[in-house]
Scaffold this motif. Structure first.
Motif, mmCIF file in Angstrom:
data_model
loop_
_atom_site.group_PDB
_atom_site.id
_atom_site.type_symbol
_atom_site.label_atom_id
_atom_site.label_comp_id
_atom_site.label_asym_id
_atom_site.label_seq_id
_atom_site.Cartn_x
_atom_site.Cartn_y
_atom_site.Cartn_z
ATOM 1 N N TYR B 84 0.797 -1.266 -0.098
ATOM 2 C CA TYR B 84 -0.098 0.018 -0.044
ATOM 3 C C TYR B 84 0.709 1.295 0.075
ATOM 4 O O TYR B 84 1.865 1.425 0.682
ATOM 5 N N LEU B 85 0.627 2.291 -0.911
ATOM 6 C CA LEU B 85 1.126 3.360 -0.878
ATOM 7 C C LEU B 85 0.308 4.527 -0.627
ATOM 8 O O LEU B 85 -0.893 4.501 -1.431
ATOM 9 N N THR B 86 0.461 5.037 0.508
ATOM 10 C CA THR B 86 -0.382 6.292 0.920
ATOM 11 C C THR B 86 -0.219 7.488 -0.132
ATOM 12 O O THR B 86 0.922 7.567 -0.370
ATOM 13 N N SER B 90 4.578 7.761 3.646
ATOM 14 C CA SER B 90 4.618 7.548 5.077
ATOM 15 C C SER B 90 5.809 6.733 5.256
ATOM 16 O O SER B 90 5.966 5.573 4.977
ATOM 17 N N ILE B 91 7.032 7.561 5.495
ATOM 18 C CA ILE B 91 8.284 6.860 5.764
ATOM 19 C C ILE B 91 8.956 7.452 6.997
ATOM 20 O O ILE B 91 8.236 8.804 7.447
ATOM 21 N N SER B 148 8.839 6.353 -0.677
ATOM 22 C CA SER B 148 7.538 5.597 -0.024
ATOM 23 C C SER B 148 6.990 4.601 -1.073
ATOM 24 O O SER B 148 6.546 3.520 -0.539
ATOM 25 N N LEU B 149 7.067 4.978 -2.333
ATOM 26 C CA LEU B 149 6.648 3.956 -3.307
ATOM 27 C C LEU B 149 7.621 2.473 -3.194
ATOM 28 O O LEU B 149 7.173 1.707 -3.263
ATOM 29 N N CYS B 151 9.209 1.602 -0.734
ATOM 30 C CA CYS B 151 8.810 0.623 0.599
ATOM 31 C C CYS B 151 7.588 -0.184 0.254
ATOM 32 O O CYS B 151 7.465 -1.204 0.784
ATOM 33 N N ALA B 152 6.660 0.269 -0.932
ATOM 34 C CA ALA B 152 5.547 -0.429 -0.908
ATOM 35 C C ALA B 152 5.936 -1.766 -2.147
ATOM 36 O O ALA B 152 5.393 -2.854 -2.225
#
Lengths: 244, 250
Positions: B84-86, B90-91, B148-149, B151-152
């Motif tokens: 999930y990418l908010t 969210s990092i 963030s991307l 991390c997804a």
């Protein structure tokens, strides 16, 4: 619960703090400065020897409470907590990771503060040093657990910082640092019986006053552990995977 | 990766979501096929993010069901399978790029050499090799959203739910990321991507158009152009959103 994920979280929290030199300095130096000031104020009186040990139990609690409540509030606000809870990371891994990271910092803080109190300020400590450090770590983990819980009730960092006086001041006044707990008015004495910091200070006083572990000291430590478990259990209820 | 054997990636039935006092999703039903890139389009406030949150399983829903890869959304079996990418990154701003991606990779159960390989691959995919050891707080907004991307992406989940992954990125980078999304779909991954940029709609297999929480259309890009009689996605979208009886066309 997964020990690997707990360790990964502890490592991550420590890496984050590593980049914040000022916070590290504050965590380590503020207790020493405060203890030094109090020793100086009560110079040539026996008072420092009676409140010094209690102080060693108060600092880890206050510092770790503030650091943890702000750090976890940030996790809630930035969305990182929500994101972590969509992965196999469990709530326990998250909370124990924080407790482990700050517990480790507390070891260093306790070693510095205790050494400073004993060797620079001439605090009389009868008990073994390692017991003192153990109590300090327990108290620090208690502060972390309460911080995890308190962060759920703060919507902004302003509020989180205000929780420090709200949560800590009553405990500070009633923990036996200023007036022995058994000499407090009955009502206040009863209140102090249900506050966690009272037992942290009791344990610290026992440890510093006796050459070996005492039943009363161990009992106080057990109660502190009980408060840690209770605070973590309540905090885990505030970490929800689903939000409105 | 969970094999869906041609079954749908996501099935939404009669989903109702209320946020605050507003009914954001009133009774929406939708099927997202697997192995495709599905674009989620609609004006701001149309319920795209809420729908994505419901699919990931972080949204409290009033009623209805969301089934992801054969399991109830948010269930334990899906925690490695849904990335999930908010919308806002969210990092951790006080970690480096590499440390962020490693930690999220670790949370997904990767370890040792596999973790290092996945982290290196992902850093390259989002084109951040030259910055990998910089703290996130020193990055630009576009770089932050790429971390963030990453991390997804690091766990290579079966289903990727990406809320505006390309906002604020330059055209070259956007093209490269869309090539990556297409590659992932070709390898059997399913993607749900929300976007405001209509030229990206053409690169989706299917388009889901939302307005005020209602499904306006669930079509292929070609069908969208054909049915609206417009020549590009931008105009087709406008004509659809502005036509008062839009729902009846479909």
């Amino acid at each position: 619960m997964n020990p690997g994920l707990t360790l990964a979280t502890a490592g991550r929290v420590l890496r984050q703090i590593r980049t914040d030199h000022r916070t590290i300095a504050l965590i380590m130096v503020v207790p020493m400065v405060s203890i030094g000031l109090i020793a100086w104020i009560y110079n040539n009186t026996p008072i420092f020897d009676s409140i010094g040990p209690a102080l060693l139990g108060v600092f880890p609690m206050i510092v770790m409470f503030v650091v943890t409540s702000v750090a976890t509030l940030r996790e809630r606000q930035s969305g990182t907590l929500e994101r972590l809870l969509t992965t196999p990371m469990g709530k326990a891994d998250f909370m124990l990771g924080y407790a482990a990271a700050f517990g480790l910092l507390a070891v260093v803080q306790a070693l510095l503060a205790t050494s400073f109190a004993i060797w620079v300020c001439d605090l009389d400590v009868v008990g073994p040093l390692w017991m003192l450090v153990l109590v300090a770590v327990l108290v620090a983990v208690l502060g972390t657990s309460l911080g995890l819980l308190a962060s759920a009730f703060a919507r902004t960092e302003f509020q989180a910082v205000q929780f420090m006086p709200a949560f800590i001041t009553p405990q500070f006044l009633l923990c036996g640092l200023l007036v022995d707990r058994d000499r407090l008015p009955d009502v206040l004495s009863a209140v102090s019986d249900v506050l966690p910091l009272s037992y942290a200070v009791d344990a610290m006083k026992e440890v510093t006053a006796h050459p070996e572990a005492t039943g009363a000291g161990l009992w106080s430590m057990a109660i502190v552990v009980g408060f840690i478990v209770l605070a973590l259990a309540l905090a885990s209820l505030t970490l929800s995977r689903r939000t409105p | 990766m969970i094999e869906t054997e041609g079954g749908p990636a996501v099935v939404v039935r009669g989903l109702n979501v209320v946020r605050g006092k507003r009914r954001v999703l009133p009774d929406i039903s939708l099927v997202v096929p697997s192995g495709q890139v599905v674009g989620l389009l609609g004006p701001s406030g149309s319920g795209k993010t809420t729908l994505m949150r419901a699919i990931v399983g972080v949204q409290i829903v009033e009623s209805g069901s969301v089934t992801v890869l054969g399991h109830a959304a948010g269930s334990a079996q899906l925690r490695r399978e849904v990335g999930y990418l908010t919308q806002s990154p969210s990092i951790y701003s006080d970690l480096t790029i590499r440390e962020n991606i490693r930690y999220f990779g670790r949370a997904l159960g990767l370890r040792g050499a596999a973790l290092t390989a996945a982290v290196d691959r992902t850093i390259t995919e989002v084109d951040l090799d030259s910055h990998a050891d910089q703290l996130v707080r020193d990055l630009s907004g576009g770089q932050e959203s790429r971390v963030s991307l990453a991390c997804a992406l690091v766990g290579r989940p079966t289903l990727l739910v990406l809320d505006e992954p390309t906002v604020g990125l330059d055209p070259v980078l956007r093209r490269d990321l869309w090539n990556l999304f297409r590659d992932l779909a070709a390898n059997g991954h399913s993607l749900i991507v929300s976007s405001h940029v209509m030229d990206e709609a053409a690169r989706c297999d299917r388009l889901v158009l939302l307005r005020e929480g209602r499904l306006l259309a669930d079509v292929t890009p070609a069908e969208l152009l054909e049915r609206t009689g417009e020549s590009d996605a931008d105009a087709a979208f406008l004509s659809l959103v502005e036509s008062t009886g839009g729902e009846e066309i479909w």
